[in-house]
Design a protein around this motif. Structure first.
Motif, PDB file in Angstrom:
ATOM      1  N   MET A 187       0.832  -1.207   0.000  1.00 37.81           N
ATOM      2  CA  MET A 187       0.000   0.000   0.000  1.00 37.81           C
ATOM      3  C   MET A 187       0.865   1.254   0.000  1.00 37.81           C
ATOM      4  SD  MET A 187      -3.075  -0.742  -0.308  1.00 37.81           S
ATOM      5  CE  MET A 187      -3.835   0.846   0.034  1.00 37.81           C
ATOM      6  N   THR A 188       1.861   1.294   0.874  1.00 38.63           N
ATOM      7  CA  THR A 188       2.783   2.432   0.959  1.00 38.63           C
ATOM      8  C   THR A 188       3.484   2.625  -0.382  1.00 38.63           C
ATOM      9  OG1 THR A 188       3.165   1.783   3.234  1.00 38.63           O
ATOM     10  CG2 THR A 188       4.664   3.403   2.326  1.00 38.63           C
ATOM     11  N   ARG A 189       3.876   1.500  -0.976  1.00 42.97           N
ATOM     12  CA  ARG A 189       4.599   1.490  -2.229  1.00 42.97           C
ATOM     13  C   ARG A 189       3.777   2.161  -3.347  1.00 42.97           C
ATOM     14  NH1 ARG A 189       7.590  -2.959  -5.457  1.00 42.97           N
ATOM     15  NH2 ARG A 189       8.755  -3.252  -3.563  1.00 42.97           N
ATOM     16  N   GLN A 190       2.492   1.781  -3.458  1.00 38.63           N
ATOM     17  CA  GLN A 190       1.656   2.369  -4.508  1.00 38.63           C
ATOM     18  C   GLN A 190       1.469   3.864  -4.285  1.00 38.63           C
ATOM     19  OE1 GLN A 190      -1.957   0.245  -5.324  1.00 38.63           O
ATOM     20  NE2 GLN A 190      -0.822  -1.463  -6.208  1.00 38.63           N
ATOM     21  N   GLY A 191       1.271   4.250  -3.017  1.00 40.80           N
ATOM     22  CA  GLY A 191       1.121   5.675  -2.720  1.00 40.80           C
ATOM     23  C   GLY A 191       2.360   6.448  -3.136  1.00 40.80           C
ATOM     24  N   LEU A 192       3.534   5.878  -2.816  1.00 40.13           N
ATOM     25  CA  LEU A 192       4.788   6.568  -3.129  1.00 40.13           C
ATOM     26  C   LEU A 192       5.059   6.603  -4.627  1.00 40.13           C
ATOM     27  CD1 LEU A 192       7.119   5.534  -0.197  1.00 40.13           C
ATOM     28  CD2 LEU A 192       6.572   7.838  -0.929  1.00 40.13           C
ATOM     29  N   GLN A 193       4.649   5.549  -5.344  1.00 39.89           N
ATOM     30  CA  GLN A 193       4.815   5.552  -6.806  1.00 39.89           C
ATOM     31  C   GLN A 193       4.119   6.775  -7.398  1.00 39.89           C
ATOM     32  OE1 GLN A 193       3.136   1.773  -7.819  1.00 39.89           O
ATOM     33  NE2 GLN A 193       5.043   0.635  -7.472  1.00 39.89           N
ATOM     34  N   ASP A 194       2.859   6.998  -6.972  1.00 35.11           N
ATOM     35  CA  ASP A 194       2.115   8.137  -7.515  1.00 35.11           C
ATOM     36  C   ASP A 194       2.736   9.466  -7.086  1.00 35.11           C
ATOM     37  OD1 ASP A 194       0.343   6.550  -8.913  1.00 35.11           O
ATOM     38  OD2 ASP A 194      -0.996   6.316  -7.189  1.00 35.11           O
ATOM     39  N   GLU A 195       3.224   9.506  -5.842  1.00 37.34           N
ATOM     40  CA  GLU A 195       3.844  10.753  -5.374  1.00 37.34           C
ATOM     41  C   GLU A 195       5.106  11.067  -6.172  1.00 37.34           C
ATOM     42  OE1 GLU A 195       4.345  11.063  -1.115  1.00 37.34           O
ATOM     43  OE2 GLU A 195       2.427  10.030  -0.852  1.00 37.34           O
ATOM     44  N   VAL A 196       5.903  10.017  -6.447  1.00 39.66           N
ATOM     45  CA  VAL A 196       7.139  10.236  -7.208  1.00 39.66           C
ATOM     46  C   VAL A 196       6.805  10.710  -8.615  1.00 39.66           C
ATOM     47  CG1 VAL A 196       8.998   9.006  -8.368  1.00 39.66           C
ATOM     48  CG2 VAL A 196       8.722   8.785  -5.913  1.00 39.66           C
ATOM     49  N   LEU A 197       5.778  10.112  -9.240  1.00 41.98           N
ATOM     50  CA  LEU A 197       5.391  10.551 -10.581  1.00 41.98           C
ATOM     51  C   LEU A 197       4.983  12.020 -10.569  1.00 41.98           C
ATOM     52  CD1 LEU A 197       3.386   7.542 -12.079  1.00 41.98           C
ATOM     53  CD2 LEU A 197       5.651   8.379 -12.723  1.00 41.98           C
ATOM     54  N   ALA A 198       4.217  12.413  -9.535  1.00 40.03           N
ATOM     55  CA  ALA A 198       3.780  13.808  -9.453  1.00 40.03           C
ATOM     56  C   ALA A 198       4.965  14.742  -9.235  1.00 40.03           C
ATOM     57  CB  ALA A 198       2.759  13.959  -8.324  1.00 40.03           C
ATOM     58  N   LEU A 199       5.870  14.359  -8.315  1.00 39.83           N
ATOM     59  CA  LEU A 199       7.028  15.215  -8.006  1.00 39.83           C
ATOM     60  C   LEU A 199       7.928  15.372  -9.219  1.00 39.83           C
ATOM     61  CD1 LEU A 199       7.999  13.815  -4.481  1.00 39.83           C
ATOM     62  CD2 LEU A 199       7.164  16.124  -4.978  1.00 39.83           C
ATOM     63  N   VAL A 200       8.190  14.246  -9.881  1.00 41.30           N
ATOM     64  CA  VAL A 200       9.089  14.265 -11.031  1.00 41.30           C
ATOM     65  C   VAL A 200       8.444  15.032 -12.183  1.00 41.30           C
ATOM     66  CG1 VAL A 200      10.100  12.817 -12.800  1.00 41.30           C
ATOM     67  CG2 VAL A 200      10.352  12.184 -10.409  1.00 41.30           C
ATOM     68  N   GLY A 201       7.113  14.825 -12.357  1.00 37.80           N
ATOM     69  CA  GLY A 201       6.407  15.546 -13.403  1.00 37.80           C
ATOM     70  C   GLY A 201       6.508  17.047 -13.188  1.00 37.80           C
ATOM     71  N   ALA A 202       6.426  17.468 -11.920  1.00 37.00           N
ATOM     72  CA  ALA A 202       6.475  18.899 -11.616  1.00 37.00           C
ATOM     73  C   ALA A 202       7.876  19.470 -11.805  1.00 37.00           C
ATOM     74  CB  ALA A 202       6.002  19.145 -10.182  1.00 37.00           C
ATOM     75  N   SER A 203       8.910  18.673 -11.492  1.00 31.03           N
ATOM     76  CA  SER A 203      10.269  19.203 -11.552  1.00 31.03           C
ATOM     77  C   SER A 203      10.899  19.032 -12.928  1.00 31.03           C
ATOM     78  CB  SER A 203      11.156  18.520 -10.503  1.00 31.03           C
ATOM     79  OG  SER A 203      11.551  17.236 -10.945  1.00 31.03           O
ATOM     80  N   GLY A 204      10.371  18.088 -13.717  1.00 37.10           N
ATOM     81  CA  GLY A 204      10.929  17.863 -15.048  1.00 37.10           C
ATOM     82  C   GLY A 204      12.268  17.146 -15.031  1.00 37.10           C
ATOM     83  N   ALA A 205      12.642  16.555 -13.871  1.00 35.60           N
ATOM     84  CA  ALA A 205      13.930  15.879 -13.763  1.00 35.60           C
ATOM     85  C   ALA A 205      13.948  14.588 -14.583  1.00 35.60           C
ATOM     86  CB  ALA A 205      14.240  15.562 -12.302  1.00 35.60           C
ATOM     87  N   THR A 206      15.139  14.247 -15.061  1.00 34.58           N
ATOM     88  CA  THR A 206      15.360  12.956 -15.698  1.00 34.58           C
ATOM     89  C   THR A 206      15.456  11.910 -14.587  1.00 34.58           C
ATOM     90  OG1 THR A 206      16.709  14.125 -17.289  1.00 34.58           O
ATOM     91  CG2 THR A 206      16.904  11.720 -17.267  1.00 34.58           C
ATOM     92  N   VAL A 207      14.869  10.714 -14.839  1.00 36.91           N
ATOM     93  CA  VAL A 207      14.900   9.708 -13.782  1.00 36.91           C
ATOM     94  C   VAL A 207      15.420   8.379 -14.312  1.00 36.91           C
ATOM     95  CG1 VAL A 207      13.554   8.443 -12.062  1.00 36.91           C
ATOM     96  CG2 VAL A 207      12.891  10.766 -12.664  1.00 36.91           C
ATOM     97  N   ILE A 208      16.347   7.774 -13.560  1.00 36.73           N
ATOM     98  CA  ILE A 208      16.663   6.358 -13.765  1.00 36.73           C
ATOM     99  C   ILE A 208      16.229   5.644 -12.507  1.00 36.73           C
ATOM    100  CG2 ILE A 208      18.421   4.627 -14.234  1.00 36.73           C
ATOM    101  CD1 ILE A 208      20.078   6.656 -15.631  1.00 36.73           C
ATOM    102  N   PHE A 209      15.367   4.655 -12.670  1.00 39.06           N
ATOM    103  CA  PHE A 209      14.718   4.008 -11.542  1.00 39.06           C
ATOM    104  C   PHE A 209      14.996   2.509 -11.622  1.00 39.06           C
ATOM    105  CE2 PHE A 209      11.299   2.191  -9.099  1.00 39.06           C
ATOM    106  CZ  PHE A 209      10.840   3.165  -8.231  1.00 39.06           C
TER     107      PHE A 209
END
Lengths: 255, 266
Positions: free
Chosen positions: B180-202
C-alpha cells in the motif's frame, strides 16, 4: 516522575541512610578503634571544620583541577588521535600493535618515568593523568570512527560535502555515542590518577590530604577526604549522564 | 519535445542527458558490467529491471559517479563524469542507513542545502516547502527513528529534491516497503518528477512497477550485465493505479517483460 520511580528512589535513599546508621552503631560500640574508624558524626564535623578553615576547599579545588585538566587533555588528544586512526584502515593496521602494547601498561608504572622527566611537578601529574585516562577514550573513538555507516559517506559524496563537513557533520556525530562512553570511563581513571599523583608527588589535593591525615592518625580528617572523593566521583558521573542525555537525545526511544 | 509523450527510443543510441558508451566495470576482480550502451533523454523516466546479479545497482552507481567505469565512458550533458555532482541526486534503497539518525527530518534536508552553500536564513522556508512537497509537513522536528519506513523514504526523497537535481537516480527505493505504501509513493514520485521535469533512472526488481512508472524499461541480462531488452512504454499519463494496470498495453508489456526475465534466468 511515576510512582514506581519515586518508590525506587526512596528505597535507595533508605539503603544509604541505613548504611550510615550502621557505621554510627559500629563506631559507637567501638568495634573498631576510634583511632582508625571515626563515626559519621566525627567525619562530618571534620568536613565542616575543614571547609570552615578553608583548607579543605583548597584541597578539593586542587584535585578537581588535576582531574579536569588531565581529562580535558586526554579528551582533546584522544578524540583527535582516535579520529585520525579510526577513519583510515591503513592507520589502524599500522598503529594497532603499538596501542596494544601501550594500553595495558599500568599508568602507575609510568609515574617514575614521568617523575624522572618532569620532577615532582604539576606537569608530571598532568602527563600521568592524561596518559592513563586517554586509553578508554582513544579506543572508543577509534571504534566509533571505524564504524561510521559507509552509506553515509556515499551520501556525503553525492551531496558534495567538503572534507571538513564530512568530519564534523557525518563522522564525529556518528561516533559521538562511543566518544561519550569513552569520556565517562576516562573521567573515573582521571580521578584515581589525580589522587595517586597527589600522594606520590605531594601535590596540593585531596590525595595528599588523605595521606597526611592517615599518617597523623587523624582518622576523622581522613574520612572527610574520602567522603569528598566519593562525592566527586558520584557528582561527575551524574554530570556525565546529564551531558550524555543531552548530546545523544536523538537516540531517544527504541535504543 | 516532452519525453513523457513517448517517441524517445529512437534517440537512445547517441546523445541524451545521461549516456553510457561501451561501459564495462570490474569490481573485486569480477566483471559486473560489459559493453553497456544506452542514453537517457532530458526529462525521460527510464526504469531498469533484470535478474539479480545483472548489475542494475552498479549501473545506477556509475550514473551517479560513485563508481568509475573500467572501460568506456559515462557522460552527463555531454561531458564525461568525473565523480558525483550536486545536480545528480541518488535515492538509496536502505533509507535507514542513508539518513543521519542524529538529525531531525528538517536537519536531514538541511544537510543538502548546507552542502550547496545555501545561506542559513534561506534554509528554513525551503525545508518547510520540501517537507510539505513529500507529504511530511509538521514532521520536521521528528528524528528518523520516530518515523515509519515510508516516511523515512519520503524524507530521503525530500533531501534529494533539495539538491534541485537535473537527474534523479533511484535504487529500488520502495523495495523494503509494504504494497500500500509502495503504490502511494509511486504516484507521489510521478507527481514530483512531473512537476520538476527531472530525468529519472529508476532501478527496480518489480516489473509492474517499472511499466507503471516508466517511459521506457531497460532489461539487463546477467553475468556480465548487458542490455537484453529496451521497451518503450506507450501508456497515457497521468498513470492510474487501476486504469493503467488494466490497460491492454500494460498487460502486453508485462507479458513481454516476464518472458524476458524468465529466459534470462534460464
Amino acid at each position: 516522575m511515576t510512582a514506581a520511580v519515586v518508590v525506587w528512589r526512596l528505597i535507595s535513599l533508605a539503603v544509604a541512610v541505613a548504611f550510615v546508621g550502621l557505621w554510627q552503631v559500629v563506631a559507637n560500640a567501638k568495634l573498631v578503634s576510634p583511632v582508625f574508624l571515626p563515626g559519621p558524626d566525627r567525619a562530618w564535623a571534620a568536613l565542616v571544620r575543614g571547609f570552615a578553615g578553608g583548607e579543605l576547599w583548597a584541597k578539593l579545588v586542587g584535585t578537581l583541577q588535576h582531574m579536569a585538566l588531565g581529562w580535558l587533555l586526554a579528551s582533546v588528544v584522544g578524540i583527535a588521535l582516535g579520529a585520525l586512526i579510526g577513519s583510515s584502515r591503513a592507520m589502524r593496521a599500522y598503529v594497532a600493535p603499538t596501542l596494544e602494547f601501550l594500553r595495558p601498561l599500568p599508568a602507575s608504572a609510568v609515574i617514575p618515568v614521568a617523575i624522572a622527566l618532569f620532577g615532582l611537578t604539576e606537569a608530571m601529574a598532568l602527563c600521568v593523568i592524561a596518559f592513563g585516562s586517554i586509553w578508554p577514550l582513544l579506543l572508543a573513538t577509534i571504534h566509533g570512527f571505524a564504524a561510521v555507516e559507509p552509506r553515509l559517506y556515499e551520501v556525503a559524496r553525492a551531496l558534495g560535502l567538503s572534507r571538513a563537513a564530512v568530519i564534523f557533520k557525518i563522522a564525529l556525530p556518528s561516533a559521538s555515542p562511543d566518544i561519550v562512553a569513552g569520556m565517562r570511563l576516562s573521567l573515573t581513571v582521571a580521578l584515581i590518577l589525580s589522587v595517586v599523583c597527589e600522594m606520590l608527588a605531594g601535590l596540593d589535593g585531596l590525595g595528599h590530604w588523605v595521606l597526611l591525615s592517615a599518617r597523623a592518625f587523624r582518622s576523622a580528617d581522613l574520612f572527610a577526604g574520602v567522603i569528598l572523593l566519593g562525592a566527586i566521583g558520584y557528582l561527575t558521573a551524574q554530570g556525565m549522564t546529564a551531558a550524555e542525555r543531552y548530546v545523544l537525545k536523538w537516540r531517544g526511544q527504541g535504543h | 519535445m516532452n519525453a513523457r509523450t513517448g517517441g524517445v527510443a529512437a534517440t537512445a543510441s547517441r546523445g541524451g542527458q545521461i549516456a553510457f558508451a561501451g561501459v564495462g566495470i570490474e569490481l573485486g576482480g569480477k566483471t559486473i558490467i560489459e559493453n553497456l550502451s544506452f542514453a537517457v533523454s532530458p526529462g525521460e523516466f527510464v526504469c531498469i529491471v533484470g535478474a539479480s546479479g545483472c548489475g542494475k545497482t552498479t549501473a545506477l552507481r556509475l550514473a551517479a559517479g560513485l563508481y568509475r567505469p573500467s572501460r568506456g565512458t559515462v557522460s552527463f550533458s555531454g561531458a564525461a563524469m568525473a565523480g558525483p555532482r550536486r545536480d545528480i541526486a541518488i535515492v538509496f534503497q536502505d533509507y535507514g542507513k542513508a539518513l543521519l539518525p542524529w538529525r531531525t527530518a528538517a536537519g536531514n534536508v538541511a544537510l543538502a542545502l548546507e552542502a550547496a552553500g545555501v545561506p542559513s536564513a534561506q534554509r528554513a522556508p525551503r525545508i518547510d516547502a520540501l517537507l510539505d512537497k513529500v507529504g511530511l509537513p509538521a514532521h520536521g522536528a521528528k528524528y528518523p527513528s520516530e518515523m515509519s519506513g515510508g516516511m523515512q523514504q519520503r524524507l530521503q526523497i525530500a533531501r534529494c529534491l533539495a539538491q534541485e537535481p537535473a537527474a534523479l537516480l533511484m535504487d529500488e527505493p520502495f523495495g523494503a516497503l509494504d504494497a500500500m505504501t509502495r503504490q502511494g509513493l509511486q504516484d507521489e514520485v510521478l507527481a514530483l518528477v512531473g512537476a520538476s521535469g527531472a530525468t529519472v533512472i529508476f532501478v527496480t526488481h518489480d516489473l509492474e512497477e517499472a511499466i507503471y512508472l516508466g517511459d521506457r524499461v531497460i532489461g539487463l541480462l546477467p553475468h556480465p550485465g548487458r542490455i537484453g531488452l529496451d521497451l518503450e512504454v506507450d501508456l497515457p499519463r497521468p498513470r492510474d493505479q487501476l486504469a493503467t494496470r488494466e490497460h491492454p498495453e500494460f498487460l502486453r508489456l508485462r507479458r513481454e517483460l516476464f518472458d524476458f526475465i524468465r529466459t534470462s534466468e534460464a
